[in-house]
Design a protein around this motif. Structure first.
Motif, PDB file in Angstrom:
ATOM      1  N   GLN A  21       0.852  -1.188   0.000  1.00  0.00           N
ATOM      2  CA  GLN A  21       0.000   0.000   0.000  1.00  0.00           C
ATOM      3  C   GLN A  21       0.887   1.237   0.000  1.00  0.00           C
ATOM      4  OE1 GLN A  21      -2.319   0.139   3.655  1.00  0.00           O
ATOM      5  NE2 GLN A  21      -0.595  -0.564   4.903  1.00  0.00           N
ATOM      6  N   ILE A  22       0.345   2.336  -0.493  1.00  0.00           N
ATOM      7  CA  ILE A  22       1.128   3.563  -0.613  1.00  0.00           C
ATOM      8  C   ILE A  22       0.269   4.760  -0.234  1.00  0.00           C
ATOM      9  CG2 ILE A  22       0.604   3.842  -3.078  1.00  0.00           C
ATOM     10  CD1 ILE A  22       3.534   4.882  -3.376  1.00  0.00           C
ATOM     11  N   GLY A  23       0.884   5.715   0.445  1.00  0.00           N
ATOM     12  CA  GLY A  23       0.156   6.911   0.868  1.00  0.00           C
ATOM     13  C   GLY A  23       1.114   8.059   1.116  1.00  0.00           C
ATOM     14  N   ILE A  24       0.643   9.040   1.855  1.00  0.00           N
ATOM     15  CA  ILE A  24       1.418  10.242   2.166  1.00  0.00           C
ATOM     16  C   ILE A  24       1.114  10.632   3.602  1.00  0.00           C
ATOM     17  CG2 ILE A  24      -0.370  11.866   1.394  1.00  0.00           C
ATOM     18  CD1 ILE A  24       1.916  13.530   0.103  1.00  0.00           C
ATOM     19  N   THR A  25       2.074  11.279   4.270  1.00  0.00           N
ATOM     20  CA  THR A  25       1.915  11.620   5.680  1.00  0.00           C
ATOM     21  C   THR A  25       2.002  13.126   5.881  1.00  0.00           C
ATOM     22  OG1 THR A  25       2.749   9.500   6.492  1.00  0.00           O
ATOM     23  CG2 THR A  25       2.947  11.374   7.971  1.00  0.00           C
ATOM     24  N   LEU A  26       0.983  13.695   6.512  1.00  0.00           N
ATOM     25  CA  LEU A  26       0.867  15.141   6.709  1.00  0.00           C
ATOM     26  C   LEU A  26       1.056  15.509   8.177  1.00  0.00           C
ATOM     27  CD1 LEU A  26      -2.377  15.754   4.600  1.00  0.00           C
ATOM     28  CD2 LEU A  26       0.003  15.766   3.795  1.00  0.00           C
ATOM     29  N   LEU A  27       1.592  16.714   8.401  1.00  0.00           N
ATOM     30  CA  LEU A  27       1.577  17.267   9.747  1.00  0.00           C
ATOM     31  C   LEU A  27       0.196  17.857   9.986  1.00  0.00           C
ATOM     32  CD1 LEU A  27       3.076  18.024  12.360  1.00  0.00           C
ATOM     33  CD2 LEU A  27       3.635  20.215  11.289  1.00  0.00           C
ATOM     34  N   THR A  28      -0.476  17.407  11.034  1.00  0.00           N
ATOM     35  CA  THR A  28      -1.869  17.806  11.248  1.00  0.00           C
ATOM     36  C   THR A  28      -2.086  18.255  12.681  1.00  0.00           C
ATOM     37  OG1 THR A  28      -2.361  15.462  11.591  1.00  0.00           O
ATOM     38  CG2 THR A  28      -2.894  16.386   9.434  1.00  0.00           C
ATOM     39  N   PHE A  29      -1.981  19.544  12.910  1.00  0.00           N
ATOM     40  CA  PHE A  29      -2.444  20.105  14.171  1.00  0.00           C
ATOM     41  C   PHE A  29      -3.968  20.130  14.148  1.00  0.00           C
ATOM     42  CE2 PHE A  29       1.645  21.992  13.167  1.00  0.00           C
ATOM     43  CZ  PHE A  29       2.363  21.736  14.325  1.00  0.00           C
ATOM     44  N   TRP A  30      -4.578  20.059  15.325  1.00  0.00           N
ATOM     45  CA  TRP A  30      -6.013  20.252  15.373  1.00  0.00           C
ATOM     46  C   TRP A  30      -6.272  21.694  15.791  1.00  0.00           C
ATOM     47  CZ3 TRP A  30      -9.975  19.032  13.043  1.00  0.00           C
ATOM     48  CH2 TRP A  30     -11.253  19.360  13.527  1.00  0.00           C
ATOM     49  N   PHE A  31      -7.064  22.405  14.994  1.00  0.00           N
ATOM     50  CA  PHE A  31      -7.305  23.828  15.214  1.00  0.00           C
ATOM     51  C   PHE A  31      -8.675  24.034  15.852  1.00  0.00           C
ATOM     52  CE2 PHE A  31      -4.395  23.426  11.647  1.00  0.00           C
ATOM     53  CZ  PHE A  31      -3.403  24.357  11.954  1.00  0.00           C
ATOM     54  N   GLU A  32      -8.710  24.860  16.894  1.00  0.00           N
ATOM     55  CA  GLU A  32      -9.968  25.171  17.566  1.00  0.00           C
ATOM     56  C   GLU A  32     -10.077  26.677  17.790  1.00  0.00           C
ATOM     57  OE1 GLU A  32     -10.107  22.916  21.165  1.00  0.00           O
ATOM     58  OE2 GLU A  32     -10.793  21.087  20.137  1.00  0.00           O
ATOM     59  N   PRO A  33     -11.274  27.256  17.595  1.00  0.00           N
ATOM     60  CA  PRO A  33     -11.435  28.700  17.830  1.00  0.00           C
ATOM     61  C   PRO A  33     -11.373  29.024  19.315  1.00  0.00           C
ATOM     62  CG  PRO A  33     -13.547  27.683  17.322  1.00  0.00           C
ATOM     63  CD  PRO A  33     -12.507  26.611  17.140  1.00  0.00           C
ATOM     64  N   VAL A  34     -10.809  30.173  19.627  1.00  0.00           N
ATOM     65  CA  VAL A  34     -10.740  30.614  21.023  1.00  0.00           C
ATOM     66  C   VAL A  34     -12.130  30.915  21.562  1.00  0.00           C
ATOM     67  CG1 VAL A  34      -9.870  32.434  22.554  1.00  0.00           C
ATOM     68  CG2 VAL A  34      -8.386  31.494  20.759  1.00  0.00           C
ATOM     69  N   THR A  35     -12.968  31.511  20.712  1.00  0.00           N
ATOM     70  CA  THR A  35     -14.362  31.786  21.079  1.00  0.00           C
ATOM     71  C   THR A  35     -15.274  31.284  19.961  1.00  0.00           C
ATOM     72  OG1 THR A  35     -14.600  33.944  19.987  1.00  0.00           O
ATOM     73  CG2 THR A  35     -13.529  33.917  22.158  1.00  0.00           C
ATOM     74  N   ASN A  36     -16.561  31.373  20.182  1.00  0.00           N
ATOM     75  CA  ASN A  36     -17.532  30.976  19.165  1.00  0.00           C
ATOM     76  C   ASN A  36     -17.942  32.131  18.261  1.00  0.00           C
ATOM     77  OD1 ASN A  36     -17.715  28.247  19.868  1.00  0.00           O
ATOM     78  ND2 ASN A  36     -19.141  28.727  21.544  1.00  0.00           N
ATOM     79  N   SER A  37     -17.146  33.182  18.244  1.00  0.00           N
ATOM     80  CA  SER A  37     -17.468  34.318  17.386  1.00  0.00           C
ATOM     81  C   SER A  37     -17.304  33.940  15.916  1.00  0.00           C
ATOM     82  CB  SER A  37     -16.556  35.508  17.706  1.00  0.00           C
ATOM     83  OG  SER A  37     -15.238  35.262  17.234  1.00  0.00           O
ATOM     84  N   VAL A  38     -18.036  34.627  15.069  1.00  0.00           N
ATOM     85  CA  VAL A  38     -17.971  34.361  13.636  1.00  0.00           C
ATOM     86  C   VAL A  38     -16.547  34.538  13.111  1.00  0.00           C
ATOM     87  CG1 VAL A  38     -18.759  35.156  11.373  1.00  0.00           C
ATOM     88  CG2 VAL A  38     -20.392  34.976  13.264  1.00  0.00           C
ATOM     89  N   LEU A  39     -15.859  35.565  13.594  1.00  0.00           N
ATOM     90  CA  LEU A  39     -14.507  35.848  13.104  1.00  0.00           C
ATOM     91  C   LEU A  39     -13.517  34.779  13.529  1.00  0.00           C
ATOM     92  CD1 LEU A  39     -14.309  39.727  13.644  1.00  0.00           C
ATOM     93  CD2 LEU A  39     -14.572  38.485  11.484  1.00  0.00           C
TER      94      LEU A  39
END
Length: 481
Positions: free
Chosen positions: A255-273
């Motif tokens: 099998q063959i694939g690729i490996t990515l650096l993946t941080f998990w991103f979360e908003p500081v607040t629930n604001s639209v911005l």
């Protein structure tokens, strides 16, 4: 008499650490988790990379890679180089025995293109070819699966000098020819291939808008080189996958694939911005590659923000890109907290793997996933005679939390199939040089023989991996060093 005293002191220390681990198990419930909680086809391992761990940088026909050039300019955090590193080139047999004692089911390592084809194209180096044959055979002899990365941050400096490496489409042809040699020579035994490690941050030396955190293209014009380089990496990946699938896969059953650096991103607040800023970070980090290899396109938000700076795929390239992988590797260490102005990484916050894997499942058709890197770094424990070098309880807590967190997401139907600790050994870290220690096994870099010594986490991982679910005998693991 001095050596005898040191050895007795070492024995006493290991007895104390075993007793300490017993207390830790009882108080924290660490012993409740075992290999038996996971499906039989789930694979557990650990990893290293060629430049960070092999050493022997100028031996047996190897020529410089771009990383040799980079570190010899003094650009690492501690001005360290990979000239000797952990010296795995000379100590691979010893290391494979340690893997076997630990119970590793798989070992992830990379091939040095500069060792195998020193000029980037042309003649194959027989000694380089032989080294990886020997390493693979040694792993197989102990029942350890090799998971092999073709490009882990390095390629021959000759290609950089000749045509600027990643920036030139000639790279695609040379990378494919290099991959062809690897598939032909090692594919009868290697069943898992990774084309590139973390190309989503390595595209062009962390410059321009391709930084690991905080994609800020709003100040001035975006820099085109990172996107041009990364575009060629993606096309190199798909070319290697196409080659493997048409010429080797049916016979070799890999099998063959690729490996990515993946941080998990979360908003500081629930604001639209803040939510919008978080979506942008995910697009410029994870979706950048995932949309390309799943759907044959770049994310719409990248196209909107970058315009003509972002290259286009031709219709034929789009067709080849769509579904161009058998698995996705994810390297995951931290959560990044995002607001409309900044993105800030947290400190080894465990338990976020399920959020990441669930995101991949829902947006990208539930592909097969390996956690190819996850670990915990320590620092300030450079002296192997100090208890701080051995007693890495924070690493144990982090590994335990992350491994345990994977169980619900597996039961929820994700195709998560493996977990690899970074790293098996201490090495030259991209962020931190030799001052950051990720190894289950420590390495005494002041010792010319690069002595390995087990940390407490080595024993914990060994206990976890024990097939019968019970703790293993520690004397053979710890006292045989």
């Amino acid at each position: 008499m001095v050596m005898r005293g040191l050895r007795m002191s070492s024995y006493c220390f290991f007895f104390l650490t075993n007793f300490f681990l017993l207390l830790l198990n009882i108080s924290a419930g660490v012993s409740a988790l075992s290999r038996l909680d996971f499906p039989p086809d789930f694979v557990f391992g650990a990893g290293v990379s060629a430049y960070q761990h092999e050493g022997a940088a100028a031996e047996d026909g190897r020529k410089p890679s771009i990383w040799d050039t980079f570190v010899h300019q003094g650009k690492t955090f501690d001005k360290g180089t990979g000239d000797i590193a952990a010296d795995q080139y000379h100590k691979y047999k010893e290391d494979v025995k340690l893997m076997h004692k630990m119970g590793l089911e798989a070992f992830r390592f990379s091939i040095s293109w500069s060792r195998l084809i020193p000029d980037g194209h042309g003649a194959v180096n027989p000694k380089g070819l032989n080294y990886y044959n020997n390493l693979i055979n040694e792993l197989i002899s102990y029942g350890i699966e090799p998971h092999v990365t073709l490009s882990h941050f390095d390629y021959p400096q000759a290609l950089q000098d000749e045509y600027k490496g990643f920036e030139n489409r000639k790279f695609i042809e040379d990378f494919t020819a290099y991959a062809d040699v690897c598939f032909k020579e090692y594919g009868d035994r290697v069943k898992t291939w990774i084309t590139f490690n973390e190309p989503n941050i390595v595209g062009y030396g962390f410059t321009g808008c391709s930084s690991p955190f905080g994609v800020n293209c709003s100040v001035g014009a975006p820099v085109p080189e990172p996107y041009k380089a990364t575009h060629n990496i993606i096309l190199s990946h798909v070319a290697a996958v196409h080659l493997y699938r048409t010429k080797y896969q049916e016979k070799q059953k890999g099998q063959i694939g690729i490996t990515l650096l993946t941080f998990w991103f979360e908003p500081v607040t629930n604001s639209v911005l803040d939510i919008a800023a978080t979506e942008k970070e995910i697009a410029f980090s994870i979706d950048w590659f995932m949309e390309a290899i799943v759907y044959g396109r770049y994310p719409a938000i990248m196209r909107q923000r970058l315009g003509s700076t972002l290259p286009h795929f031709t219709e034929n390239e789009t067709n080849m890109l769509t579904g161009s992988f058998d698995f996705i590797g994810l390297n995951h260490y931290q959560i990044v907290k995002v607001d409309q102005h900044s993105a800030t990484p947290s400190e080894h916050e465990g338990g976020s793997i399920p959020k990441l894997v669930e995101y991949i499942k829902e947006k990208y058709k539930n592909p097969t996933v390996f956690i190819h890197e996850n670990g915990y770094s320590t620092e300030g424990d450079d002296d192997p005679s100090s208890p701080a070098s051995y007693i890495d309880t924070k690493r144990i807590e982090c590994l335990h939390k992350n491994i345990q967190s994977m169980l619900p997401t597996i039961r929820n139907g994700t195709n998560l199939k493996g977990y690899f600790v970074w790293s098996f050994l201490d090495g030259l870290e991209v962020f931190g040089g030799y001052g950051k220690h990720f190894g289950l096994y420590g390495v005494d870099f002041n010792d010319r023989n690069r002595r390995r010594y087990p940390r407490l986490s080595t024993y914990w991982y060994t206990s976890f991996l024990a097939k019968n679910g019970r703790k293993t005998e520690t004397s053979s693991l710890l006292f045989a060093q």
